[in-house]
Design an enzyme around this catalytic site. Structure first.
Site, mmCIF file in Angstrom:
data_model
loop_
_atom_site.group_PDB
_atom_site.id
_atom_site.type_symbol
_atom_site.label_atom_id
_atom_site.label_comp_id
_atom_site.label_asym_id
_atom_site.label_seq_id
_atom_site.Cartn_x
_atom_site.Cartn_y
_atom_site.Cartn_z
ATOM 1 N N TYR A 62 0.847 -1.195 0.000
ATOM 2 C CA TYR A 62 0.000 0.000 0.000
ATOM 3 C C TYR A 62 0.879 1.240 0.000
ATOM 4 O O TYR A 62 1.817 1.328 0.787
ATOM 5 C CB TYR A 62 -0.900 0.025 1.237
ATOM 6 C CG TYR A 62 -2.353 -0.142 0.873
ATOM 7 C CD1 TYR A 62 -2.979 0.794 0.057
ATOM 8 C CD2 TYR A 62 -3.092 -1.233 1.306
ATOM 9 C CE1 TYR A 62 -4.302 0.651 -0.322
ATOM 10 C CE2 TYR A 62 -4.411 -1.387 0.941
ATOM 11 C CZ TYR A 62 -5.017 -0.447 0.134
ATOM 12 O OH TYR A 62 -6.314 -0.590 -0.239
ATOM 13 N N GLU A 64 -0.438 4.805 -0.490
ATOM 14 C CA GLU A 64 -1.240 6.027 -0.712
ATOM 15 C C GLU A 64 -0.367 7.261 -0.541
ATOM 16 O O GLU A 64 0.420 7.351 0.403
ATOM 17 C CB GLU A 64 -2.407 6.071 0.278
ATOM 18 C CG GLU A 64 -3.500 5.099 -0.094
ATOM 19 C CD GLU A 64 -4.700 5.150 0.829
ATOM 20 O OE1 GLU A 64 -4.749 6.020 1.721
ATOM 21 O OE2 GLU A 64 -5.582 4.304 0.657
ATOM 22 N N ASP A 208 -6.936 13.184 -24.885
ATOM 23 C CA ASP A 208 -7.018 11.782 -24.464
ATOM 24 C C ASP A 208 -6.274 10.983 -25.531
ATOM 25 O O ASP A 208 -6.807 10.678 -26.595
ATOM 26 C CB ASP A 208 -8.477 11.345 -24.352
ATOM 27 C CG ASP A 208 -8.594 9.887 -23.906
ATOM 28 O OD1 ASP A 208 -7.565 9.163 -23.964
ATOM 29 O OD2 ASP A 208 -9.690 9.477 -23.506
ATOM 30 N N THR A 234 -3.846 5.419 -21.672
ATOM 31 C CA THR A 234 -3.634 4.080 -21.117
ATOM 32 C C THR A 234 -2.209 3.661 -21.476
ATOM 33 O O THR A 234 -1.604 4.196 -22.405
ATOM 34 C CB THR A 234 -4.593 3.055 -21.743
ATOM 35 O OG1 THR A 234 -4.595 3.251 -23.146
ATOM 36 C CG2 THR A 234 -5.998 3.179 -21.215
ATOM 37 N N LYS A 237 -1.835 -0.115 -24.769
ATOM 38 C CA LYS A 237 -2.222 -0.241 -26.181
ATOM 39 C C LYS A 237 -0.929 -0.301 -27.012
ATOM 40 O O LYS A 237 -0.110 -1.175 -26.774
ATOM 41 C CB LYS A 237 -3.164 0.891 -26.565
ATOM 42 C CG LYS A 237 -4.507 0.815 -25.783
ATOM 43 C CD LYS A 237 -5.512 1.813 -26.252
ATOM 44 C CE LYS A 237 -6.881 1.611 -25.647
ATOM 45 N NZ LYS A 237 -7.089 2.280 -24.361
ATOM 46 N N ARG A 243 -1.448 -3.017 -17.980
ATOM 47 C CA ARG A 243 -2.761 -2.354 -17.963
ATOM 48 C C ARG A 243 -2.675 -1.195 -16.990
ATOM 49 O O ARG A 243 -2.215 -1.364 -15.849
ATOM 50 C CB ARG A 243 -3.853 -3.302 -17.484
ATOM 51 C CG ARG A 243 -4.221 -4.358 -18.463
ATOM 52 C CD ARG A 243 -5.619 -4.848 -18.249
ATOM 53 N NE ARG A 243 -6.565 -4.008 -18.935
ATOM 54 C CZ ARG A 243 -6.790 -4.049 -20.242
ATOM 55 N NH1 ARG A 243 -6.152 -4.895 -21.007
ATOM 56 N NH2 ARG A 243 -7.682 -3.251 -20.796
HETATM 57 N N1 DSN Z 1 -11.696 -0.079 -24.829
HETATM 58 C C1 DSN Z 1 -10.767 0.758 -25.533
HETATM 59 C C2 DSN Z 1 -10.755 0.503 -26.984
HETATM 60 O O1 DSN Z 1 -10.893 -0.632 -27.375
HETATM 61 O O2 DSN Z 1 -10.587 1.420 -27.756
HETATM 62 C C3 DSN Z 1 -11.019 2.200 -25.242
HETATM 63 O O3 DSN Z 1 -10.970 2.396 -23.892
#
Ligand code: DSN
Length: 426
Positions: A62, A64, A208, A234, A237, A243
């Site tokens: 933890y 925080e 974003d 994120t 990707k 993740r």
């Molecule tokens: N779920 C993602 C996507 O497939 O584009 C977006 O958050």
């Protein structure tokens, strides 16, 4: 004793002994990832180094707060990980501030709203049916419930962002914040133009960048960082990390962002994921990653043009990124059925609305394909051509079990040549 002998890491045998039911799901998923074709535009194969952090004892801690200012004792070691990660993020992206704690892209976006707006404020963002994300104002998401989100979209003639409409809406509604970024937009965004509009109406510029930040990290496309007040994304990707989510911002917003993430939006960060983010940021700073990012785009351009040769239509005429949106109405099959047929044939992709889609989001007239994962496997132009032909066959014949099985066998022949998480040779 070597460092790896001292290490205590994930032990699949322990899982197998204790919970064979879950162990068998993990194994089957590994098989699926190894053998099928992964064309979901938001997925990738992270490195073994990143996986090692995710399954490490850092998960138990933890922490925080922030490095040096925690609410728990015993954070000396995890502090190091977060400090290294923040430094790497600032260097890689040329950012003034970085926060590695958001658990996901959606939670990073919750923090952005919280840092810059109050419930009821007006925000301008990309319309969902034109490629935006749930957190860009969907009525079933907190963003659409708690904020007055006004949507801009793409032009019908060229399917590119309508910057005139964006500016008109900005002048009319005076939003607190303007969001650019999408989940299904294959073209580049003109960040300079968006900055001008933000300045004209006094709005915060939020990008974003979840989908394309990996291409930015690999210097394959222009960066939003010099223009934006805040960039959220994120890390799993094209970026190919664990993740999770991340936020970059100008220094003047650092305190607001950090407060919005913790304690505003989350409790303890997932320190194993923070470590994974640090590891991937080092990977992304290499020449090998830069050449990967360029290859992802080349592969996607080939895939899109080959799907056009198969009689389908690439939205906006093609792609400049890692993803392509394909209008499949010419096949007589809708997106939902195409997705199912491809799935049966060993091809993972997703149905997707196209701009001005006459079908509902549950049915759609399109599919979305991405090349982040196949490029990690080492595939190139020849394989993209092959895959386009297999997608076309799956859409046409994938409801016939025998034909789907035949396509699946060809897919497995192909993936065998491009192994991921390589099986030990016995
Ligand atoms: N779920 C993602 C996507 O497939 O584009 C977006 O958050």
């Amino acid at each position: 004793m070597t460092r790896s002998e001292k290490y205590y890491g994930p032990d699949f045998n322990a899982l197998e002994r204790q919970d064979p039911e879950i162990a068998s799901v993990v194994l089957s998923e590994l098989e699926r990832q190894r053998h099928d074709i992964q064309l979901i535009a938001s997925e990738n194969f992270t490195s073994s180094a990143v996986l090692a952090t995710m399954g490490s004892v850092l998960s138990n801690k933890y922490a925080e707060g922030y490095p040096g200012k925690r609410y728990y004792g015993g954070c000396e070691e995890v502090d190091k990980v977060e400090v290294i990660g923040i430094q790497r993020a600032k260097e890689l992206f040329g950012a003034e501030h970085a926060n590695l704690q958001p658990h996901s892209g959606a939670s990073a976006n919750v923090a952005v709203y919280q840092a810059f707006t109050k419930p009821g404020d007006t925000v301008l963002a990309m319309s969902l049916p034109h490629g935006g994300h749930l957190t860009h104002g969907s009525k079933v998401n907190f963003s659409g419930k708690w904020f007055n989100v006004v949507s801009y979209g793409v032009r019908q003639d060229n399917e590119l962002i309508d910057y005139d409409q964006l500016r008109d809406l900005a002048i009319e509604h005076k939003p607190k914040m303007i969001c650019s970024g999408a989940t299904a937009y294959p073209s580049l965004i003109d960040f300079e133009k968006v900055r001008q509009i933000c300045d004209e109406v006094g709005a915060i510029m939020w990008v974003d960048a979840a989908h394309f930040i990996g291409l930015v990290a690999g210097k394959a496309i222009p960066s939003p960082v010099p223009y934006a007040d805040v960039v959220s994304f994120t890390t799993h990707k094209v970026l190919r990390g664990p993740r999770g989510g991340m936020i970059l911002s100008k220094e003047k917003h650092a305190a607001a962002i950090d407060k919005a993430v913790f304690p505003g939006m989350q409790g303890g960060p997932i320190m194993s994921a923070v470590a994974g983010k640090a590891v991937v940021l080092k990977e992304c700073a290499t020449a090998a990653y830069q050449s990967y990012a360029k290859k992802v785009i080349e592969n996607c351009q080939t895939l899109a043009s080959e799907l056009q040769n198969e009689g389908m239509r690439a939205v906006s005429g093609g792609t400049q990124t890692h993803l392509a949106l394909i209008d499949i109405r010419s096949t007589g099959v809708n997106g939902k059925v195409a997705d199912e047929r491809c799935g049966k044939s060993g091809i993972s992709l997703n149905k997707n609305s196209i701009p001005f889609d006459p079908e509902s989001p549950a049915v759609t007239s399109g599919i979305r394909v991405g090349t982040a994962a196949t490029t990690t496997q080492g595939m190139g132009k020849d394989e993209m051509k092959l895959i386009a032909g297999l997608i076309a066959r799956a859409i046409k014949d994938g409801d016939d079990g025998n034909k789907a099985q035949a396509i699946r066998s060809e897919i497995h022949q192909l993936t065998k040549k491009f192994p991921v998480y390589q099986e030990p040779s016995i």
